[in-house]
Design a protein around this motif. Structure first.
Motif: not given
Length: 221
Positions: A85-87, A105-106, A129-130, A135-136
């Motif tokens: 639910s969060h970044e 994200l949910k 996308p957010q 990951t880079k």
């Protein structure tokens, strides 16, 4: 066409019920079960593996990152899509390192989730996308731009799990999937899945190229 088999791990009852309804009524999906804890899912996996596990991160007892790591090690044919639910940058990196094939994200549309499940089942990686740029930072930088000498042996080993490193050593010794399975005491399908993961991580086309890369980097000397 075979249905995509799915387990859902989510501790919030209403969210779990929503997934159960939507995924269970989708024609090309087969929901094998839904669970409140990772431990329940792992017990089910020991009896019947699924193609996809939708894994919440914030679970009681064992968290989703640890469960993802265990599934990736024991059942490499199964793809884990993490639900959150969060970044959180650290969580994203931990999920990638643990073998997750997706980080979702949910709050996304359920139709989009269905598309992600289908894509991941066919071998794709999907990150919201957010948080995709995060990951880079886990991709090792090559030590040169020479195609034959991009990474040293330490860099290559860092890409693989301990199990995959063992499998690559057996590949470099000319062992077949059947022989790898016998040596490591796993099924041929599991050995094949480990080999597939290695080829993907090393960006090579076949096991011969993987063996050549391992020999050139002197990984096992």
């Amino acid at each position: 066409m075979d249905k995509i088999t799915i387990y859902v791990v989510e501790d919030y009852f209403l969210t779990r019920a929503s997934y159960r309804h939507i995924l269970g009524s989708t024609e090309d999906f087969e929901l094998l079960g839904d669970f409140e804890t990772a431990e329940e899912c792992l017990e089910a996996m020991a009896k019947k593996q699924a193609d996809i596990v939708l894994m919440d991160l914030g679970l009681p007892f064992m968290n989703g990152i640890e469960a993802t790591r265990i599934i990736n090690e024991k059942y490499p044919e199964t793809k884990v899509v993490v639900l959150t639910s969060h970044e959180n940058e650290d969580e994203v990196l931990a999920c990638v390192a643990s073998g997750a094939s997706g980080y979702v994200l949910k709050d996304l549309e359920l139709d989009t989730l269905k598309k992600i499940i289908r894509a991941v089942n066919f071998g794709a990686l999907w990150f919201d996308p957010q948080i995709a740029d995060v990951t880079k930072s886990v991709i090792p930088k090559p030590k040169s731009t020479d195609f034959d000498n991009l990474y040293d042996k330490k860099d290559i080993k860092s890409l693989l799990t301990e199990r995959e490193y063992e499998v690559l050593k057996l590949i470099s010794e000319g062992k077949s999937n059947v022989e790898i399975g016998e040596i490591m005491m796993v099924s041929t399908n599991t050995a094949k899945a480990h080999v597939g993961n290695i080829l993907s991580k090393l960006s090579v086309k076949d096991r011969v190229q993987a063996a050549v890369l391992a020999v050139k980097s002197e990984m096992f000397k």
